[in-house]
Design an enzyme around this catalytic site. Structure first.
Site, PDB file in Angstrom:
ATOM      1  N   ASP A 178       0.839  -1.193   0.000  1.00 16.14           N
ATOM      2  CA  ASP A 178       0.000   0.000   0.000  1.00 16.14           C
ATOM      3  C   ASP A 178       0.875   1.244   0.000  1.00 16.14           C
ATOM      4  O   ASP A 178       1.990   1.228   0.523  1.00 16.14           O
ATOM      5  CB  ASP A 178      -0.885   0.039   1.253  1.00 16.14           C
ATOM      6  CG  ASP A 178      -1.974  -1.024   1.236  1.00 16.14           C
ATOM      7  OD1 ASP A 178      -2.218  -1.599   0.171  1.00 16.14           O
ATOM      8  OD2 ASP A 178      -2.550  -1.260   2.311  1.00 16.14           O
ATOM      9  N   MET A 179       0.355   2.325  -0.544  1.00 15.69           N
ATOM     10  CA  MET A 179       1.112   3.566  -0.599  1.00 15.69           C
ATOM     11  C   MET A 179       1.590   3.983   0.793  1.00 15.69           C
ATOM     12  O   MET A 179       2.716   4.453   0.959  1.00 15.69           O
ATOM     13  CB  MET A 179       0.264   4.686  -1.195  1.00 15.69           C
ATOM     14  CG  MET A 179       1.019   6.005  -1.336  1.00 15.69           C
ATOM     15  SD  MET A 179       0.058   7.318  -2.121  1.00 15.69           S
ATOM     16  CE  MET A 179      -1.053   7.738  -0.779  1.00 15.69           C
TER      17      MET A 179
END
Length: 437
Positions: free
Chosen positions: A277-278
């Site tokens: 995930d970012m």
């Protein structure tokens, strides 16, 4: 740290340079031939040198060479890459500080041994030294792969960089290459001269860039923190806040994949084999070749890749370990969130164990440090399994989607362990990278 680029082509040129040193006895062998290598075998001992092989916009090979710091008091020598600072301003600062230091020494000599005066002057001398170093560090300008220009303050923030930062061969060479629109292809550093005092450097031996001074600069210049690299794969430390792969729209193109392809143009179009995930930081492996991509993808599909994460979750988790199995699916009404759905959702499984309970943040609130081992790879799996009432019911600290809104600088989730079989050599590779929280 690992060499950020292949070394073979650069080693060929490095060997030629060392042969020229031996034959001509000077480092300006291509010009005046007046700057002797005897200096490297005297009391000053040896020095690090580097070669960077590049391609220009027409595809021609360009060979750059550099020495670390100054060579016998000289920054500028014909045929060698210049330093990453303005030498005239540097000399002005040095000359002024030399005069100030001399004045302090004069006052110490005239103090007649007065300990109070000497103590005060010594404190002034220390402050002068620190201020001089700070002003010199402000002069450095590092040109980066993304065309930006960074200062040491940009990289180290409010921390004082280690002495000598900015003078090593690798950052000098790469900054000069990007400043002049060249594409780095191969790089190597070596030591030439009498062994250093700790015997950690030997004549004509090759060494990777150093951890203390080079690594922070190379991460800034290249745009990625390289943990491991070879001809088939690369393992990087993805920072929190950076996408793994490009998203939709111009504002979502900056990501690990695009930074990687900018550095290594021969990389395949789609090098990613898994994602983070970012907001999650940590270990990410990518493939340079189609064969490596296929082999790694099979390992992920067959769940043969060992992954573990470290997280801080809000509050005190009362039990020591557990297993979470919950099903989630995309929530179109609250995108990009996922929602619990035992009927239409995909089931995910996570093993976890508590490491300790600790204080966090300026308010000193209690949080629990956990180790997660996901057995599946669903979107937002660890974040959901932590936050949902049917899971831990303790959201990860700093989670903007599923968290409590409590203050935190980032999502406190880090992929700290990664183990897989190398797609070419078939050896087991095991990486561990502790979080910075």
């Amino acid at each position: 740290m690992t060499d950020p680029f292949p070394t073979e082509r650069a080693k060929f040129h490095a060997q030629q340079i060392m042969e020229a040193f031996d034959a001509f006895g000077c480092i300006d062998y291509e010009s005046a031939g007046e700057i002797s290598t005897d200096y490297l075998f005297g009391s000053a001992r040896g020095q690090m040198f580097g070669v960077l092989v590049c391609k220009d916009t027409l595809g021609n090979e360009v060979v750059l060479k550099a020495f670390s710091g100054q060579y016998n008091g000289q920054y500028m020598i014909e045929g060698w890459v210049p330093p990453a600072l303005d030498t005239a301003t540097y000399q002005t600062i040095v000359d002024a500080s030399v005069q100030s230091f001399a004045e302090i020494e004069r006052q110490i000599e005239e103090s007649c041994g007065d300990t109070a005066i000497i103590s005060r002057l010594e404190a002034s001398r220390k402050l002068l030294s620190q201020e001089t170093q700070r002003r010199i560090f402000q002069l450095y300008r590092l040109y980066c792969a993304d065309s930006s220009v960074k200062t040491l303050e940009d990289i180290f923030s409010d921390r004082m960089p280690p002495t000598g930062t900015g003078d090593c061969c690798a950052p000098k060479l790469l900054s000069h290459a990007y400043k002049n629109g060249l594409l780095p292809i191969s790089m190597v550093e070596w030591y030439y001269g009498a062994p250093n005092k700790s015997n950690g450097r030997e004549n004509k031996h090759f060494y990777p860039p150093c951890e203390e001074r080079c690594k922070p600069l190379l991460e800034a210049i290249l745009g990625i923190d390289i943990i491991y690299r070879d001809e088939a794969i690369i393992v990087v430390n993805k920072p929190s806040g950076l996408l793994s792969v490009p998203g939709r729209g111009e504002d979502k193109q900056d990501c690990i994949v695009n930074r990687l392809k900018r550095l290594y143009p021969l990389c395949i179009e789609q090098p990613s084999v898994h994602r983070l995930d970012m907001d999650t930081s940590g270990l990410l492996v990518l493939a340079f070749t189609q064969h490596a991509h296929r082999e790694l993808s099979i390992q992920f599909i067959k769940r043969q890749v060992h992954k573990q994460y470290i997280a801080l979750v809000e509050g005190m988790v009362s039990i020591d370990e557990g297993r979470i199995e919950l099903a989630f699916r995309y929530d179109p009404e609250r995108k990009p969130r996922q929602k619990y759905d035992p009927v239409l959702g995909k089931w995910g499984t996570t093993l976890w164990e508590k490491i300790r309970v600790e204080r966090f943040g300026t308010d000193g609130r209690l949080v629990s440090r956990l180790r997660f081992k996901p057995l599946t790879g669903r979107t937002h799996q660890l974040r959901l399994h932590s936050a949902h009432e049917k899971g831990l019911a303790h959201p990860i600290v700093g989670d903007p989607l599923y968290g409590t809104g409590e203050a935190a600088s980032r999502l406190m989730l880090h992929a700290y362990e990664l183990e897989f079989i190398h797609p070419e050599t078939k050896e087991s590779l095991h990486f561990v990278l502790e979080p910075d929280f």
